[in-house]
Structures are given as C-alpha cells and as structure tokens.
Design a protein around this motif. Structure first.
Motif, short mmCIF file in Angstrom:
data_model
loop_
_atom_site.label_atom_id
_atom_site.label_comp_id
_atom_site.label_asym_id
_atom_site.label_seq_id
_atom_site.Cartn_x
_atom_site.Cartn_y
_atom_site.Cartn_z
N HIS A 131 11.00 -1.73 -3.39
CA HIS A 131 10.32 -0.50 -3.00
C HIS A 131 9.18 -0.82 -2.03
O HIS A 131 8.20 -1.45 -2.40
CB HIS A 131 9.79 0.22 -4.24
N GLY A 132 9.34 -0.41 -0.78
CA GLY A 132 8.30 -0.60 0.23
C GLY A 132 7.66 0.74 0.56
O GLY A 132 8.28 1.78 0.42
N PHE A 133 6.42 0.72 0.99
CA PHE A 133 5.74 1.97 1.30
C PHE A 133 4.67 1.74 2.35
O PHE A 133 4.27 0.62 2.64
CB PHE A 133 5.11 2.56 0.04
N THR A 134 4.19 2.83 2.90
CA THR A 134 3.05 2.84 3.81
C THR A 134 2.44 4.23 3.76
O THR A 134 2.90 5.09 2.99
CB THR A 134 3.45 2.45 5.25
N PHE A 135 1.43 4.45 4.56
CA PHE A 135 0.78 5.75 4.65
C PHE A 135 0.92 6.23 6.09
O PHE A 135 0.72 5.45 7.03
CB PHE A 135 -0.70 5.64 4.28
N LEU A 136 1.24 7.49 6.28
CA LEU A 136 1.43 8.01 7.62
C LEU A 136 0.16 7.87 8.47
O LEU A 136 0.24 7.69 9.68
CB LEU A 136 1.87 9.48 7.56
N VAL A 137 -0.98 7.88 7.83
CA VAL A 137 -2.24 7.74 8.56
C VAL A 137 -2.35 6.36 9.20
O VAL A 137 -3.17 6.14 10.10
CB VAL A 137 -3.43 8.03 7.63
N MET A 138 -1.51 5.43 8.81
CA MET A 138 -1.53 4.08 9.39
C MET A 138 -0.95 4.06 10.80
O MET A 138 -1.25 3.14 11.56
CB MET A 138 -0.76 3.10 8.50
N LEU A 139 -0.15 5.04 11.18
CA LEU A 139 0.43 5.06 12.52
C LEU A 139 -0.65 5.01 13.60
O LEU A 139 -0.61 4.11 14.45
CB LEU A 139 1.33 6.29 12.72
N PRO A 140 -1.66 5.88 13.58
CA PRO A 140 -2.68 5.76 14.62
C PRO A 140 -3.55 4.51 14.47
O PRO A 140 -4.04 3.98 15.46
CB PRO A 140 -3.52 7.03 14.47
N ILE A 141 -3.71 4.02 13.25
CA ILE A 141 -4.52 2.81 13.06
C ILE A 141 -3.81 1.61 13.68
O ILE A 141 -4.41 0.83 14.42
CB ILE A 141 -4.86 2.60 11.57
N TYR A 142 -2.52 1.46 13.40
CA TYR A 142 -1.76 0.38 14.04
C TYR A 142 -1.63 0.62 15.54
O TYR A 142 -1.59 -0.32 16.33
CB TYR A 142 -0.37 0.23 13.42
N GLY A 143 -1.58 1.87 15.94
CA GLY A 143 -1.49 2.21 17.36
C GLY A 143 -2.69 1.74 18.15
O GLY A 143 -2.60 1.52 19.36
N LEU A 144 -3.82 1.56 17.48
CA LEU A 144 -5.02 1.08 18.16
C LEU A 144 -4.83 -0.30 18.78
O LEU A 144 -5.63 -0.72 19.62
CB LEU A 144 -6.21 1.05 17.19
N ALA A 145 -3.77 -1.00 18.40
CA ALA A 145 -3.48 -2.32 18.98
C ALA A 145 -3.34 -2.23 20.50
O ALA A 145 -3.54 -3.23 21.19
CB ALA A 145 -2.22 -2.91 18.36
N VAL A 146 -3.00 -1.05 21.02
CA VAL A 146 -2.88 -0.90 22.47
C VAL A 146 -4.21 -1.24 23.15
O VAL A 146 -4.23 -1.73 24.28
CB VAL A 146 -2.38 0.51 22.86
N PHE A 147 -5.31 -1.01 22.48
CA PHE A 147 -6.61 -1.29 23.07
C PHE A 147 -7.02 -2.76 22.93
O PHE A 147 -8.07 -3.16 23.43
CB PHE A 147 -7.67 -0.35 22.49
#
Length: 192
Positions: free
Chosen positions: A93-109
């Motif tokens: 069983h793997g999971f994450t939180f949808l709010v992590m999408l923009p946090i991981y997206g910050l890698a662009v910066f």
C-alpha cells in the motif's frame, strides 16, 4: 481568511529565510532589487551550451512544474509502497497527498541552481540539495499547518525537527536532489 494566513506565512518565511538568501547570493546569481529576487549571471556550460532559466516562457515553466510534481508523486507512492512491503504489508500500500504536487513542482526553481553548480563534485551538490529540500519541506509544512491547521506529514522519530522534517530522511533527500538533476538534464533535451 485563508489568503491572509497564506500571505502572513509567506512573509514570516521570507523574513526568516536569510539562510536561503545567503546561498543564492553566494552562488552569485541572485541580487536584491527593491526586495525582489533578481536572477543574473547565468552560466554557459561547456557540454550543454547556454543555460537558461526556462522561466522566461511561462508555459514551459508550468509544464516542467507539472512534470516535477507528477514525478515526485509517483516516486513517493513507490517509496511508501516499498516501505509497506518491508513492514510486512504484501499489498504494498503506497500513498501520497495531493498537496505534494505543487511542493514537488517547486523543483523547477532549482534548475538555475543545478545549472550553476553542475561542475562541482556530485557529493557536494547532493549536500546542497539536501539542505534546500529540507528548507522547502520544513517551510511547506509550517505554511500548510498555518493554513489548514495541520501538516499532512508528521515525523515522530527521535531525529525529527518540530515534526516537519527528520534527519533520518537525509539519504533519501540527498539522492532525490541528484535524481531531479538527472531529470532536469533529460528535460533540457526535449522540446517542452
């Protein structure tokens, strides 16, 4: 109400982010102009040619933001699924939180940082990414706790710092930073 809390959280974070500001200034591609971060002195790499921020094209930046966010989500689900397996859960069983999408997206910066430090040894780059990722994780947790009343993740081991980060995750974040560096190199070869 939530917007005011968000703005207050960002203000507090940026006032206390002298550490991050000093990193950007030390690397020589940021300067303060009317309290706004201005990027300058973009390097030219001997192998990859001129290096751009990719932030002059908002759609390109947005696409990369989404790509980094999705890759982060997928890797987190795989990581938590494997952790479940190691704890005896054969359903993995793997999971994450949808709010992590923009946090991981910050890698662009982090792309400009990668472009600036790509010639230094990998172990040093990994340490730099680790500190920055911890800063992002801590500040994101703090901001989310201020806005929604709690942080979706909460570390409880002995090595946690206020429940927002844990020193136990150092190897994972160290190599995640280097992995996103590889993804950046790959994205630079694509017309997106």
């Amino acid at each position: 109400m939530y917007i005011i809390k968000l703005l207050n959280s960002f203000t507090i974070f940026f006032k206390k982010s002298i550490f991050l500001w000093n990193i950007f200034s030390f690397l020589g591609y940021a300067k303060r102009g009317h309290e706004v971060l201005v990027f300058q002195n973009l390097p030219v790499h001997k192998m990859y040619g001129p290096i751009s921020l990719n932030h002059t094209n908002p759609m390109k930046t947005f696409r990369r933001f989404i790509i980094y966010g999705m890759v982060g989500l997928v890797l987190e689900v795989i990581y938590t699924g494997l952790a479940s397996l190691l704890q005896g859960d054969y359903s993995m069983h793997g999971f994450t939180f949808l709010v992590m999408l923009p946090i991981y997206g910050l890698a662009v910066f982090l792309e400009p940082l990668h472009s600036k430090i790509r010639d230094i040894p990998w172990w040093t780059r990994g340490a730099i990414y680790l500190v920055i990722i911890w800063s992002i994780e801590y500040s994101s947790g703090l901001i989310l706790a201020g806005i929604i009343g709690n942080c979706p993740w909460h570390y409880t081991d002995r090595l946690n710092i206020n429940g927002y980060i844990t020193l136990k995750m150092a190897p994972e974040w160290y190599f995640a930073g280097l992995g996103f560096e590889l993804l950046h190199n790959f994205l630079d070869t694509l017309p997106i």
